[in-house]
Design a protein around this motif. Sequence first.
Motif, PDB file in Angstrom:
ATOM      1  N   LEU A 139       0.837  -1.208   0.000  1.00 14.73           N
ATOM      2  CA  LEU A 139       0.000   0.000   0.000  1.00 14.73           C
ATOM      3  C   LEU A 139       0.871   1.257   0.000  1.00 14.73           C
ATOM      4  O   LEU A 139       0.657   2.175  -0.806  1.00 14.73           O
ATOM      5  N   ASN A 140       1.842   1.302   0.901  1.00 17.28           N
ATOM      6  CA  ASN A 140       2.694   2.488   1.003  1.00 17.28           C
ATOM      7  C   ASN A 140       3.576   2.673  -0.215  1.00 17.28           C
ATOM      8  O   ASN A 140       3.829   3.803  -0.655  1.00 17.28           O
ATOM      9  N   LYS A 143       1.261   4.089  -2.851  1.00 17.59           N
ATOM     10  CA  LYS A 143       0.929   5.462  -2.481  1.00 17.59           C
ATOM     11  C   LYS A 143       2.055   6.414  -2.878  1.00 17.59           C
ATOM     12  O   LYS A 143       1.811   7.463  -3.484  1.00 17.59           O
ATOM     13  N   ASP A 144       3.288   6.041  -2.567  1.00 20.27           N
ATOM     14  CA  ASP A 144       4.434   6.886  -2.915  1.00 20.27           C
ATOM     15  C   ASP A 144       4.647   6.936  -4.424  1.00 20.27           C
ATOM     16  O   ASP A 144       4.919   7.996  -5.001  1.00 20.27           O
ATOM     17  N   GLY A 147       1.727   8.842  -6.049  1.00 23.01           N
ATOM     18  CA  GLY A 147       1.791  10.234  -5.598  1.00 23.01           C
ATOM     19  C   GLY A 147       2.848  11.022  -6.347  1.00 23.01           C
ATOM     20  O   GLY A 147       2.625  12.181  -6.741  1.00 23.01           O
ATOM     21  N   GLY A 168      -3.474   1.850  -2.195  1.00 20.06           N
ATOM     22  CA  GLY A 168      -2.437   2.863  -2.015  1.00 20.06           C
ATOM     23  C   GLY A 168      -2.638   4.059  -2.921  1.00 20.06           C
ATOM     24  O   GLY A 168      -2.365   5.215  -2.533  1.00 20.06           O
ATOM     25  N   TYR A 169      -3.123   3.826  -4.133  1.00 22.12           N
ATOM     26  CA  TYR A 169      -3.411   4.920  -5.067  1.00 22.12           C
ATOM     27  C   TYR A 169      -4.561   5.779  -4.546  1.00 22.12           C
ATOM     28  O   TYR A 169      -4.520   7.006  -4.616  1.00 22.12           O
ATOM     29  N   HIS A 171      -5.241   6.260  -1.467  1.00 15.61           N
ATOM     30  CA  HIS A 171      -4.655   7.068  -0.392  1.00 15.61           C
ATOM     31  C   HIS A 171      -3.921   8.276  -0.968  1.00 15.61           C
ATOM     32  O   HIS A 171      -4.002   9.383  -0.406  1.00 15.61           O
ATOM     33  N   ALA A 172      -3.188   8.078  -2.045  1.00 15.27           N
ATOM     34  CA  ALA A 172      -2.466   9.191  -2.668  1.00 15.27           C
ATOM     35  C   ALA A 172      -3.432  10.262  -3.168  1.00 15.27           C
ATOM     36  O   ALA A 172      -3.203  11.469  -2.989  1.00 15.27           O
ATOM     37  N   GLU A 175      -4.900  12.460  -0.431  1.00 16.50           N
ATOM     38  CA  GLU A 175      -4.019  13.513   0.052  1.00 16.50           C
ATOM     39  C   GLU A 175      -4.013  14.724  -0.879  1.00 16.50           C
ATOM     40  O   GLU A 175      -3.500  15.788  -0.502  1.00 16.50           O
TER      41      GLU A 175
END
Length: 364
Positions: A139-140, A143-144, A147, A168-169, A171-172, A175
Amino acid sequence: MSKNDAALAKKIASFDPNAPGDVAGGLFGLPFTPEEAQVVVVPVPWEVTVSYRAGTAEGPAAVHEASLQVDLYDPDLPEAWKLGLAMEEADETIAAASRELRPKAADYIEWVEAGEPEEGLKKHSSVPGHVTVEGEKMLNWLKDKTGALLDAGKSVVVLGGDHSTPLGYMHALAERHEEFAILQFDAHCDLRPSYEGFKYSHASIMYNALELPQVKKLVQVGIRDYCQQEAELIETSNGRVALFGQRFLSDEKFAKKSWKKVCGKIIAQLPKKVYISFDIDGLDPKLCPGTGTPVPGGLEYEEATYLLRAIVRAGIQIIGCDLNEVAPGDTEWNAIVGARLLYQLCNWMAVSQGKLAAKGVAAE
């Protein structure tokens, strides 16, 4: 003109969209690199928690291969191939983790389905926690990864893998956007708090997505297989989850309601910003026989793409999207359908973001 724009223009000028797909080229045979492209596809070959049939981790590679057979002309998007569309290389660390964890998870699932006998408790009790830790890492990572692409001005599509992969996407995007809705094409609700002990299960993706406060609405289309717990969650969501299940869609069809009017009802539930999550088993299984959990019924390909076009023509911006559960199966048919669906998702997302012109859509 920037150096990147100049390189893109040069490749457009020298590319023949009528030629056969070049096996040495990129996605859809296009000549663009992810650095040059306006739309970037991120493959996620991950399928740790699949609960019936495996194979989705091979989906991104199969779709890439099948994409070389896709003709690039679209009557609504005659300039689509010039957009700049590319797919990144699959991350081998993610693929290796999936290959390592999948047999352990499968063995654990078999033990759970046998009633969790005392024999094997010591062997299996640590598996869910291990999978959760690795799922969090994935996930992280995503996300990174997504992002950074978003911050570079790219439009991003995640290509799974199983349906747990795009969290994860999401989550990005959360933000970077104060609020948005998710439009989910699927045979299943995926609203279980966990499934078979796995927090980041493919059957829990939308439950996990709803934990993001920025996700103000979840609109589900094509659902035809779900449990009582999921039905109760929908009923008590105070309208946050809107279900357009296959039963409703079929009733409308049998009452001779046009698909255009049905799409209008779906679109009326959507705000101005939408993330599209497309599990290919939302389509009729004849279009995706290799997918992990096929269910009778489902959307026709043109019904799904009509709704996609109608969303954009309604002035809604697609801030991101994913395509998941494309498992090669016994034939190339699954990837052939998946590749064409991916092309439509990429292009119409770009239209909604003002990066590509389409007939019948006003330019921003």
